[in-house]
Design a protein around this motif. Structure first.
Motif, mmCIF file in Angstrom:
data_model
loop_
_atom_site.group_PDB
_atom_site.id
_atom_site.type_symbol
_atom_site.label_atom_id
_atom_site.label_comp_id
_atom_site.label_asym_id
_atom_site.label_seq_id
_atom_site.Cartn_x
_atom_site.Cartn_y
_atom_site.Cartn_z
ATOM 1 N N ALA A 108 4.351 -0.482 7.638
ATOM 2 C CA ALA A 108 4.576 0.896 7.202
ATOM 3 C C ALA A 108 3.706 1.222 5.983
ATOM 4 O O ALA A 108 3.072 2.290 5.933
ATOM 5 C CB ALA A 108 6.055 1.101 6.877
ATOM 6 N N HIS A 109 3.674 0.331 4.999
ATOM 7 C CA HIS A 109 2.861 0.577 3.808
ATOM 8 C C HIS A 109 1.380 0.705 4.155
ATOM 9 O O HIS A 109 0.672 1.574 3.614
ATOM 10 C CB HIS A 109 3.051 -0.561 2.795
ATOM 11 N N ILE A 110 0.893 -0.133 5.049
ATOM 12 C CA ILE A 110 -0.527 -0.072 5.431
ATOM 13 C C ILE A 110 -0.828 1.234 6.160
ATOM 14 O O ILE A 110 -1.845 1.890 5.898
ATOM 15 C CB ILE A 110 -0.907 -1.291 6.297
ATOM 16 N N MET A 111 0.046 1.627 7.081
ATOM 17 C CA MET A 111 -0.140 2.899 7.780
ATOM 18 C C MET A 111 -0.174 4.062 6.796
ATOM 19 O O MET A 111 -1.011 4.971 6.902
ATOM 20 C CB MET A 111 0.993 3.114 8.789
ATOM 21 N N ILE A 112 0.740 4.056 5.841
ATOM 22 C CA ILE A 112 0.816 5.129 4.853
ATOM 23 C C ILE A 112 -0.453 5.170 4.010
ATOM 24 O O ILE A 112 -1.007 6.251 3.746
ATOM 25 C CB ILE A 112 2.066 4.928 3.972
ATOM 26 N N THR A 113 -0.922 4.007 3.588
ATOM 27 C CA THR A 113 -2.154 3.930 2.801
ATOM 28 C C THR A 113 -3.313 4.574 3.549
ATOM 29 O O THR A 113 -4.060 5.398 3.000
ATOM 30 C CB THR A 113 -2.499 2.466 2.492
ATOM 31 N N LEU A 114 -3.487 4.198 4.811
ATOM 32 C CA LEU A 114 -4.590 4.719 5.614
ATOM 33 C C LEU A 114 -4.451 6.218 5.858
ATOM 34 O O LEU A 114 -5.428 6.972 5.743
ATOM 35 C CB LEU A 114 -4.650 3.970 6.949
ATOM 36 N N ALA A 115 -3.236 6.658 6.220
ATOM 37 C CA ALA A 115 -3.026 8.080 6.505
ATOM 38 C C ALA A 115 -3.338 8.932 5.283
ATOM 39 O O ALA A 115 -4.050 9.944 5.377
ATOM 40 C CB ALA A 115 -1.590 8.304 6.970
#
Length: 207
Positions: A108-115
């Motif tokens: 979730a944190h990685i997805m949020i960072t990228l988005a």
């Protein structure tokens, strides 16, 4: 809750029944009290590293937001293996991505960072997931929600490579995991040691 004059074991128990429906990840019926632009702000847990920024360059910013969000989810699901015990509560997106493994919080944190890096407002969601009829969940789950124009907030579970279904129970959302901790508090006074144990049981109710 405030407890005074207590020593020994303290147990906090809560239970309930939740009705869910499959909306293909689209969040409905929840008022948006915080401006979407707030969810473009990175936190220490979601700060992009050079490796993450390089990874983000593979995505086409000209894609429709929904298609771009799905692309991010698929890429994170493929790039980061799900392995329990490889990270901890304070592991950052950059650290988990560099290691190539983690748990749902890390996905979730990685997805949020990228988005956010790509200009899409994104928030962290905590809740529960039951994998099927007769199965139960013994831990909390986490996923990301991304703002998609004309649809609103849409959920994306990078750990499982899918959008939330009726097997997901959404509890809270925030900038990152620290913002939606299920239990938060402090102790004043005393010099002893303490330890917290959390047990979660989520099952599909009998019809």
């Amino acid at each position: 809750m405030t407890v005074r004059g207590h020593s020994g074991v303290l147990t906090i128990a809560a239970e309930g029944e939740v009705e869910t429906s499959d909306t293909a990840g689209v969040v409905r019926g929840i008022p948006n009290l915080i401006p979407e632009a707030v969810y473009l702000r990175q936190t220490p847990a979601t700060q992009a590293s050079p490796d993450l920024m390089k990874f983000a360059s593979r995505f086409d910013r000209k894609l429709p937001p929904l298609e771009l969000a799905h692309s991010i989810m698929r890429a994170v699901h493929e790039a980061v293996a799900y392995e329990v015990g490889t990270t901890h509560a304070h592991t950052t997106a950059a650290e988990a991505f560099s290691d190539g493994r983690g748990v749902c919080q890390d996905h979730a944190h990685i997805m949020i960072t990228l988005a956010r890096h790509l200009g899409l407002p994104a928030r962290y969601v905590t809740g529960y997931l039951v994998t099927g009829v007769g199965a139960s969940s013994a831990a909390a789950h986490a996923w990301a929600e991304i703002m998609v124009p004309d649809l609103g907030w849409v959920g994306f579970d990078g750990a499982n490579g899918q959008s939330p279904t009726d097997h997901y129970v959404r509890i809270a959302a925030g900038l990152d995991a620290a913002a939606v901790a299920p239990v938060r508090g402090f102790r004043r006074g005393g010099s002893g040691t303490e330890q917290m144990t959390v047990e979660v049981r989520v099952e599909i109710a009998q019809q």
